[in-house]
Write a protein that holds these residues in place. Structure first.
Motif, PDB file in Angstrom:
ATOM      1  N   ARG A 119      -3.869  -4.535   9.161  1.00 31.92           N
ATOM      2  CA  ARG A 119      -3.993  -4.196   7.662  1.00 31.92           C
ATOM      3  C   ARG A 119      -4.549  -5.600   6.696  1.00 31.92           C
ATOM      4  O   ARG A 119      -4.669  -6.610   7.253  1.00 31.92           O
ATOM      5  CB  ARG A 119      -2.482  -3.998   7.255  1.00 31.92           C
ATOM      6  CG  ARG A 119      -1.862  -2.884   7.892  1.00 31.92           C
ATOM      7  CD  ARG A 119      -0.683  -2.853   7.439  1.00 31.92           C
ATOM      8  NE  ARG A 119       0.039  -1.551   8.318  1.00 31.92           N
ATOM      9  CZ  ARG A 119      -0.096  -0.244   7.918  1.00 31.92           C
ATOM     10  NH1 ARG A 119      -0.449  -0.034   6.647  1.00 31.92           N
ATOM     11  NH2 ARG A 119       0.422   0.708   8.370  1.00 31.92           N
ATOM     12  N   GLU A 120      -5.059  -5.006   5.648  1.00 37.17           N
ATOM     13  CA  GLU A 120      -5.492  -5.933   4.560  1.00 37.17           C
ATOM     14  C   GLU A 120      -5.300  -5.168   3.367  1.00 37.17           C
ATOM     15  O   GLU A 120      -4.903  -3.944   3.184  1.00 37.17           O
ATOM     16  CB  GLU A 120      -6.936  -6.410   4.795  1.00 37.17           C
ATOM     17  CG  GLU A 120      -7.964  -5.302   4.674  1.00 37.17           C
ATOM     18  CD  GLU A 120      -9.336  -5.634   4.755  1.00 37.17           C
ATOM     19  OE1 GLU A 120      -9.539  -6.795   4.628  1.00 37.17           O
ATOM     20  OE2 GLU A 120     -10.082  -4.778   4.780  1.00 37.17           O
ATOM     21  N   ALA A 121      -5.105  -6.224   2.207  1.00 40.99           N
ATOM     22  CA  ALA A 121      -5.075  -5.682   0.705  1.00 40.99           C
ATOM     23  C   ALA A 121      -6.212  -5.910   0.003  1.00 40.99           C
ATOM     24  O   ALA A 121      -6.539  -6.911  -0.502  1.00 40.99           O
ATOM     25  CB  ALA A 121      -3.813  -6.437   0.038  1.00 40.99           C
TER      26      ALA A 121
ATOM     27  N   THR B  72      -5.615 -10.694  -4.378  1.00 45.70           N
ATOM     28  CA  THR B  72      -5.509  -9.462  -3.188  1.00 45.70           C
ATOM     29  C   THR B  72      -5.244  -8.223  -4.040  1.00 45.70           C
ATOM     30  O   THR B  72      -4.717  -8.150  -5.580  1.00 45.70           O
ATOM     31  CB  THR B  72      -4.633  -9.374  -2.369  1.00 45.70           C
ATOM     32  OG1 THR B  72      -3.195  -9.301  -2.816  1.00 45.70           O
ATOM     33  CG2 THR B  72      -4.420 -10.795  -1.609  1.00 45.70           C
TER      34      THR B  72
ATOM     35  N   ARG C 149      -1.613  -3.331  -2.126  1.00 41.29           N
ATOM     36  CA  ARG C 149      -0.916  -2.970  -0.893  1.00 41.29           C
ATOM     37  C   ARG C 149      -1.851  -3.430   0.119  1.00 41.29           C
ATOM     38  O   ARG C 149      -3.037  -3.206   0.162  1.00 41.29           O
ATOM     39  CB  ARG C 149      -0.778  -1.263  -1.149  1.00 41.29           C
ATOM     40  CG  ARG C 149       0.143  -0.910  -1.806  1.00 41.29           C
ATOM     41  CD  ARG C 149       0.487   0.714  -1.741  1.00 41.29           C
ATOM     42  NE  ARG C 149      -0.576   1.378  -2.478  1.00 41.29           N
ATOM     43  CZ  ARG C 149      -0.938   1.458  -4.041  1.00 41.29           C
ATOM     44  NH1 ARG C 149      -0.005   1.167  -4.443  1.00 41.29           N
ATOM     45  NH2 ARG C 149      -2.007   2.332  -4.345  1.00 41.29           N
ATOM     46  N   ARG C 150      -0.953  -3.353   1.345  1.00 38.06           N
ATOM     47  CA  ARG C 150      -1.788  -3.706   2.823  1.00 38.06           C
ATOM     48  C   ARG C 150      -1.953  -2.450   3.367  1.00 38.06           C
ATOM     49  O   ARG C 150      -0.990  -1.679   3.431  1.00 38.06           O
ATOM     50  CB  ARG C 150      -0.790  -4.404   3.562  1.00 38.06           C
ATOM     51  CG  ARG C 150      -0.295  -5.883   2.983  1.00 38.06           C
ATOM     52  CD  ARG C 150       0.592  -6.527   4.345  1.00 38.06           C
ATOM     53  NE  ARG C 150       1.065  -7.732   3.934  1.00 38.06           N
ATOM     54  CZ  ARG C 150       1.925  -8.126   3.220  1.00 38.06           C
ATOM     55  NH1 ARG C 150       2.797  -7.378   2.623  1.00 38.06           N
ATOM     56  NH2 ARG C 150       2.147  -9.636   2.996  1.00 38.06           N
ATOM     57  N   GLU C 151      -3.138  -2.136   3.753  1.00 37.63           N
ATOM     58  CA  GLU C 151      -3.798  -0.939   4.514  1.00 37.63           C
ATOM     59  C   GLU C 151      -4.440  -1.118   5.766  1.00 37.63           C
ATOM     60  O   GLU C 151      -5.241  -1.963   5.501  1.00 37.63           O
ATOM     61  CB  GLU C 151      -4.294   0.019   3.323  1.00 37.63           C
ATOM     62  CG  GLU C 151      -3.454   0.425   2.169  1.00 37.63           C
ATOM     63  CD  GLU C 151      -4.294   0.711   0.845  1.00 37.63           C
ATOM     64  OE1 GLU C 151      -3.698   1.544   0.321  1.00 37.63           O
ATOM     65  OE2 GLU C 151      -5.393   0.242   0.547  1.00 37.63           O
ATOM     66  N   SER C 152      -4.262  -0.004   6.518  1.00 38.27           N
ATOM     67  CA  SER C 152      -5.153  -0.291   7.572  1.00 38.27           C
ATOM     68  C   SER C 152      -6.623   0.538   7.277  1.00 38.27           C
ATOM     69  O   SER C 152      -6.522   1.568   6.421  1.00 38.27           O
ATOM     70  CB  SER C 152      -4.622   0.271   8.868  1.00 38.27           C
ATOM     71  OG  SER C 152      -4.348   1.987   8.556  1.00 38.27           O
TER      72      SER C 152
ATOM     73  N   ASP D 214      -3.714 -10.167   6.414  1.00 30.88           N
ATOM     74  CA  ASP D 214      -2.518  -9.344   6.060  1.00 30.88           C
ATOM     75  C   ASP D 214      -1.816 -10.140   5.414  1.00 30.88           C
ATOM     76  O   ASP D 214      -0.732 -10.612   5.666  1.00 30.88           O
ATOM     77  CB  ASP D 214      -1.727  -8.896   7.425  1.00 30.88           C
ATOM     78  CG  ASP D 214      -0.746  -7.977   7.290  1.00 30.88           C
ATOM     79  OD1 ASP D 214      -0.617  -7.457   6.025  1.00 30.88           O
ATOM     80  OD2 ASP D 214      -0.109  -7.593   8.325  1.00 30.88           O
TER      81      ASP D 214
ATOM     82  N   CYS E 111      -0.813  -9.960   0.980  1.00 33.78           N
ATOM     83  CA  CYS E 111      -0.669  -9.335  -0.527  1.00 33.78           C
ATOM     84  C   CYS E 111       0.155 -10.161  -1.490  1.00 33.78           C
ATOM     85  O   CYS E 111       1.124 -10.600  -0.889  1.00 33.78           O
ATOM     86  CB  CYS E 111       0.052  -7.951  -0.270  1.00 33.78           C
ATOM     87  SG  CYS E 111      -0.037  -7.073  -1.572  1.00 33.78           S
TER      88      CYS E 111
END
Length: 306
Positions: A169-171, A199, A202-205, A273, A275
């Motif tokens: 995941r990353e934001a 950032t 939200r963190r999302e894949s 990962d 945020c």
């Protein structure tokens, strides 16, 4: 009047920052540094001072930065091969008497981050610290623009998004939000000797982003997982160079594959990962989301399949 030098002023980030500062009535404070001054003729008409300066010609930089008290050092485009360029700009800024450098860095560079991009930024931060100048490090996350605007139409056209991130995941953040943070750091007091991870909210894949692209773009995208060698083979087939090449874009992608494959590994290993609320801290408003970027570019994305 405090003079602000902006490197790479004819690039996308530089133009956006300049436009915001001109709109704020600061045109006469700006020294715009570029390899191609004719590209900024309209900024000169607005009251900015446009000067020739080239990271690859260190002798050109002292004169281009002279008289500035602050500098926005926008990182170069040669990922994996730009430390020498940044070092030349830092040396020139020190010699010119610049007091405060705002630098566009990258998230988590102070850790052992597998992304090639992180090494450039970590060592550049070290050079700035060693210079004695005050600093503000804007540690920008992955630009949402890169995956939605640049790569998104290709994903929609093919129906496939190839990745090796394996659910990492990353934001992702809007480039515009990063630029707004830079302008704030240049024009507001109290940001000296601070680091801000910039950032999205939200963190999302990539699987979650692909689902949003499918939903809003109106065409299904299948996420296909591979390994690092599979990614290299994919980029080789597209004609994307493994090493950095200036001003080269292939299939909407302006980077080199060593950069991108190591970037995907960094996502996979959790190094991106992170945020924060630093966009709001610097600008007074919340960071915009990946979904908002998809919605803002829905016409472009839907036309990719036609």
């Amino acid at each position: 009047m405090t003079k602000i030098a902006i490197t790479g002023a004819s690039g996308r980030y530089g133009r956006l920052a300049t436009d915001r500062l001109i709109a704020a009535g600061r045109a006469h404070e700006l020294v715009l540094i570029t390899r191609t001054p004719p590209k900024l003729a309209e900024r000169a008409k607005s009251g900015c001072e446009v000067r020739y300066g080239d990271f690859d010609k260190p002798e050109s930089l002292l004169a281009s930065i002279s008289g500035a008290e602050k500098m926005l050092l926008i990182s170069g485009t040669r990922v994996g091969a730009r430390l020498r360029q940044h070092g030349a700009a830092i040396d020139a800024a020190t010699a010119a008497g610049v007091r405060h450098v705002v630098y566009t860095s990258f998230v988590n560079v102070d850790r052992v981050n597998f992304a090639f991009v992180a090494l450039d930024h970590r060592e550049t931060e070290n050079l700035i610290r060693a210079s004695g100048m005050a600093f503000t490090f804007l540690r920008d996350a992955h630009y949402a623009d890169a995956m939605i605007v640049n790569a998104g139409p290709g994903f929609i056209a093919s129906g496939i998004w190839l990745t090796s991130t394996r659910g990492g995941r990353e934001a992702m953040v809007w480039r515009d939000d990063c630029v707004d943070c830079a302008v704030a750091a240049l024009t507001q007091p109290g940001h000296e000797n601070k680091c801000y991870p910039i950032t999205g909210p939200r963190r999302e894949s990539f699987a979650e982003v692909a689902a949003m692209l499918s939903e809003i773009g109106g065409h299904p995208i299948r996420l296909v997982e591979t390994d690092d060698e599979g990614m290299y083979a994919h980029f080789d087939a597209l004609g994307i160079p493994r090493e950095p090449v200036d001003d080269q874009t292939v299939a909407g992608i302006p980077w080199n594959s060593h950069d991108m494959v190591s970037f995907e590994r960094a996502i996979r290993e959790g190094f991106l990962d992170i945020c924060t609320d630093d966009v709001e801290r610097l600008t007074g408003r919340k960071a915009r989301s990946v979904r908002q970027m998809i919605e803002a570019n829905v016409s472009l994305l839907r036309s990719a399949k036609s």
